[in-house]
Design an enzyme around this catalytic site. Sequence first.
Site, PDB file in Angstrom:
ATOM      1  N   GLY A 156     -15.504 -16.540   3.575  1.00 59.98           N
ATOM      2  CA  GLY A 156     -14.823 -15.700   4.561  1.00 59.98           C
ATOM      3  C   GLY A 156     -15.089 -14.223   4.306  1.00 59.98           C
ATOM      4  N   GLY A 157     -14.161 -13.383   4.812  1.00 58.52           N
ATOM      5  CA  GLY A 157     -14.332 -11.931   4.736  1.00 58.52           C
ATOM      6  C   GLY A 157     -14.425 -11.403   3.313  1.00 58.52           C
ATOM      7  N   GLY A 189      -5.946 -11.171  -8.680  1.00 57.20           N
ATOM      8  CA  GLY A 189      -6.325 -10.296  -7.574  1.00 57.20           C
ATOM      9  C   GLY A 189      -5.704  -8.903  -7.584  1.00 57.20           C
ATOM     10  N   SER A 226       0.812  -1.228   0.000  1.00 59.90           N
ATOM     11  CA  SER A 226       0.000   0.000   0.000  1.00 59.90           C
ATOM     12  C   SER A 226       0.843   1.276   0.000  1.00 59.90           C
ATOM     13  CB  SER A 226      -0.957  -0.002   1.194  1.00 59.90           C
ATOM     14  OG  SER A 226      -1.906  -1.017   1.026  1.00 59.90           O
ATOM     15  N   THR A 240      -5.525  -2.942   7.945  1.00 54.93           N
ATOM     16  CA  THR A 240      -5.415  -4.302   7.417  1.00 54.93           C
ATOM     17  C   THR A 240      -5.363  -5.308   8.561  1.00 54.93           C
ATOM     18  OG1 THR A 240      -4.311  -5.679   5.770  1.00 54.93           O
ATOM     19  CG2 THR A 240      -2.879  -4.241   7.059  1.00 54.93           C
ATOM     20  N   LYS A 261      -9.258  -5.030  11.122  1.00 54.16           N
ATOM     21  CA  LYS A 261     -10.388  -4.523  10.331  1.00 54.16           C
ATOM     22  C   LYS A 261     -11.726  -4.490  11.092  1.00 54.16           C
ATOM     23  CE  LYS A 261      -8.913  -5.428   5.593  1.00 54.16           C
ATOM     24  NZ  LYS A 261      -9.354  -5.983   4.312  1.00 54.16           N
ATOM     25  N   ASN A 315     -18.567 -23.511  -0.124  1.00 56.15           N
ATOM     26  CA  ASN A 315     -17.508 -23.548   0.890  1.00 56.15           C
ATOM     27  C   ASN A 315     -17.311 -24.967   1.386  1.00 56.15           C
ATOM     28  OD1 ASN A 315     -15.643 -21.913   2.328  1.00 56.15           O
ATOM     29  ND2 ASN A 315     -16.856 -22.173   4.189  1.00 56.15           N
ATOM     30  N   ARG A 316     -16.076 -25.278   1.840  1.00 54.79           N
ATOM     31  CA  ARG A 316     -15.847 -26.641   2.377  1.00 54.79           C
ATOM     32  C   ARG A 316     -16.635 -26.805   3.673  1.00 54.79           C
ATOM     33  NH1 ARG A 316      -9.611 -25.988   4.657  1.00 54.79           N
ATOM     34  NH2 ARG A 316     -10.114 -24.209   5.955  1.00 54.79           N
ATOM     35  N   ASN A 330     -11.749  -0.847   6.125  1.00 53.15           N
ATOM     36  CA  ASN A 330     -10.352  -0.861   5.647  1.00 53.15           C
ATOM     37  C   ASN A 330      -9.817   0.537   5.378  1.00 53.15           C
ATOM     38  OD1 ASN A 330     -11.413  -0.098   3.146  1.00 53.15           O
ATOM     39  ND2 ASN A 330     -10.124  -1.517   1.996  1.00 53.15           N
TER      40      ASN A 330
HETATM   41  P1  NAP Z   1     -10.825 -15.803   5.157  1.00 49.80           P
HETATM   42  O1  NAP Z   1     -11.773 -14.823   5.745  1.00 49.80           O
HETATM   43  O2  NAP Z   1      -9.874 -16.492   6.043  1.00 49.80           O
HETATM   44  O3  NAP Z   1     -11.695 -16.907   4.372  1.00 49.80           O
HETATM   45  C1  NAP Z   1     -11.060 -17.942   3.684  1.00 49.80           C
HETATM   46  C2  NAP Z   1     -12.092 -18.859   3.027  1.00 49.80           C
HETATM   47  O4  NAP Z   1     -11.371 -19.815   2.271  1.00 49.80           O
HETATM   48  C3  NAP Z   1     -12.963 -19.649   4.015  1.00 49.80           C
HETATM   49  O5  NAP Z   1     -14.246 -19.768   3.487  1.00 49.80           O
HETATM   50  C4  NAP Z   1     -12.254 -20.996   4.094  1.00 49.80           C
HETATM   51  O6  NAP Z   1     -13.123 -22.076   4.311  1.00 49.80           O
HETATM   52  C5  NAP Z   1     -11.722 -21.129   2.676  1.00 49.80           C
HETATM   53  N1  NAP Z   1     -10.546 -21.983   2.675  1.00 49.80           N
HETATM   54  C6  NAP Z   1      -9.356 -21.769   3.314  1.00 49.80           C
HETATM   55  N2  NAP Z   1      -8.508 -22.777   3.074  1.00 49.80           N
HETATM   56  C7  NAP Z   1      -9.157 -23.654   2.275  1.00 49.80           C
HETATM   57  C8  NAP Z   1      -8.812 -24.907   1.698  1.00 49.80           C
HETATM   58  N3  NAP Z   1      -7.601 -25.436   1.890  1.00 49.80           N
HETATM   59  N4  NAP Z   1      -9.723 -25.518   0.918  1.00 49.80           N
HETATM   60  C9  NAP Z   1     -10.938 -24.974   0.716  1.00 49.80           C
HETATM   61  N5  NAP Z   1     -11.349 -23.814   1.248  1.00 49.80           N
HETATM   62  C10 NAP Z   1     -10.468 -23.154   2.019  1.00 49.80           C
HETATM   63  O7  NAP Z   1      -9.938 -15.125   4.017  1.00 49.80           O
HETATM   64  P2  NAP Z   1     -10.274 -13.835   3.110  1.00 49.80           P
HETATM   65  O8  NAP Z   1      -9.853 -12.622   3.830  1.00 49.80           O
HETATM   66  O9  NAP Z   1     -11.673 -13.938   2.626  1.00 49.80           O
HETATM   67  O10 NAP Z   1      -9.238 -14.020   1.898  1.00 49.80           O
HETATM   68  C11 NAP Z   1      -9.382 -15.046   0.941  1.00 49.80           C
HETATM   69  C12 NAP Z   1      -8.376 -14.848  -0.188  1.00 49.80           C
HETATM   70  O11 NAP Z   1      -8.643 -13.634  -0.878  1.00 49.80           O
HETATM   71  C13 NAP Z   1      -6.929 -14.729   0.302  1.00 49.80           C
HETATM   72  O12 NAP Z   1      -6.097 -15.391  -0.616  1.00 49.80           O
HETATM   73  C14 NAP Z   1      -6.653 -13.242   0.269  1.00 49.80           C
HETATM   74  O13 NAP Z   1      -5.277 -12.954   0.090  1.00 49.80           O
HETATM   75  C15 NAP Z   1      -7.472 -12.843  -0.952  1.00 49.80           C
HETATM   76  N6  NAP Z   1      -7.864 -11.421  -0.937  1.00 49.80           N
HETATM   77  C16 NAP Z   1      -7.479 -10.657  -1.995  1.00 49.80           C
HETATM   78  C17 NAP Z   1      -7.859  -9.324  -2.043  1.00 49.80           C
HETATM   79  C18 NAP Z   1      -7.442  -8.482  -3.206  1.00 49.80           C
HETATM   80  O14 NAP Z   1      -7.570  -7.248  -3.133  1.00 49.80           O
HETATM   81  N7  NAP Z   1      -6.994  -9.063  -4.293  1.00 49.80           N
HETATM   82  C19 NAP Z   1      -8.637  -8.779  -1.002  1.00 49.80           C
HETATM   83  C20 NAP Z   1      -9.004  -9.604   0.066  1.00 49.80           C
HETATM   84  C21 NAP Z   1      -8.614 -10.932   0.082  1.00 49.80           C
HETATM   85  P3  NAP Z   1     -13.688 -22.498   5.766  1.00 49.80           P
HETATM   86  O15 NAP Z   1     -14.818 -21.564   6.052  1.00 49.80           O
HETATM   87  O16 NAP Z   1     -14.140 -23.901   5.540  1.00 49.80           O
HETATM   88  O17 NAP Z   1     -12.532 -22.358   6.710  1.00 49.80           O
END
Ligand code: NAP
Length: 296
Positions: free
Chosen positions: A142-143, A254, A32, A76, A80, A163-164, A101
């Site tokens: 997730g978030g 992303g 950032s 971040t 958050k 979702n799993r 954020n």
């Molecule tokens: P989060 O809140 O931790 O949620 C993660 C989700 O992924 C949950 O639903 C989790 O399932 C699932 N998951 C995790 N490991 C898994 C696996 N091995 N197999 C299947 N499902 C799995 O994370 P988040 O903040 O939403 O972020 C998710 C991704 O988006 C990350 O890679 C993050 O870096 C990316 N992201 C990118 C941006 C961008 O601007 N490009 C912004 C935000 C996030 P369960 O519910 O079953 O645990």
Amino acid sequence: MVVKGESRMGTKIDGNTHLFAVIGDPIAQSISPEMHNRIFEKMNANKAYMPLRIKPQDVEGAIPLLRDNFKGFNVTIPHKQEIMKYLDEIDQRAKDYGAVNTVKIENGKLKGYNTDGLGFVRSIEKEGIKLKDKRVLLLGAGGSSRVVAYELLLGGCHVTVSNRNLKRAEELKKELIKSTGNQNIDACDLEQIKKGYHYIVNATPVGTYPATEAMAISEDAIGGAELVYDLIYNPDQTKLLKAAAAGGSRTINGFPMLFYQAVKAQEIWLGQPIPEEVTAQVFEEMKSYVLKKLGK
Ligand code: NAP
């Protein structure tokens, strides 16, 4: 971090400089500061943006310093949600997402926003992709899935959250129906995905460096989707995106979402749009910066 070979001018700070920051823990990995300072430089603004590591137990104690010295800051992981307790006002979108954020500071008051969803939408619009009446498979509950699903529903899509942990997807569905008033959403188990979606969005971390050989769904489940969007930007092309491209789908990683959420934060702080020529130039610069940082 300045990537070797980059030739940016140093940011000069004086008593009139408007200060901005990103707070988190850890924070050294954040790109950032690089994005925001490049935009400030291009706009010839006496503004500077810095990373501030603030430990979870220190958020409340950091508020007076932020309020008295900064015009705004990004928030971040892991602050958050926690930051919401200390704000004077919170924008409706951020309330619906349950996370802030971006904070704008005006007349000693802190107002919270969340620009992640708007970053996602802008990245889609930039590509000329239409949302209305599209069936979208969203992986993860997730978030970031909440934010993306919210915007897809507002844009007129039908969303399937997969979702799993099915219970978590069901809960997200209920919450989204409540916050958007839109019923065009269902939930399914990651193991029971059907084909036939227009778009697929991966909002799980599956496939992120270093576990780059992993994919949240099978190649077969991509099923000729028109667009596959992966929120991951490290690696630049996940296994999912490579498989989707090989099957003829359009792909987005992303990085654009990350970039446009930053642009939106600046627009909130400055109270006006950032000129298109500035965003276009910094977008290209940051794309190469990130690729270099990832060792490409
Ligand atoms: P989060 O809140 O931790 O949620 C993660 C989700 O992924 C949950 O639903 C989790 O399932 C699932 N998951 C995790 N490991 C898994 C696996 N091995 N197999 C299947 N499902 C799995 O994370 P988040 O903040 O939403 O972020 C998710 C991704 O988006 C990350 O890679 C993050 O870096 C990316 N992201 C990118 C941006 C961008 O601007 N490009 C912004 C935000 C996030 P369960 O519910 O079953 O645990």
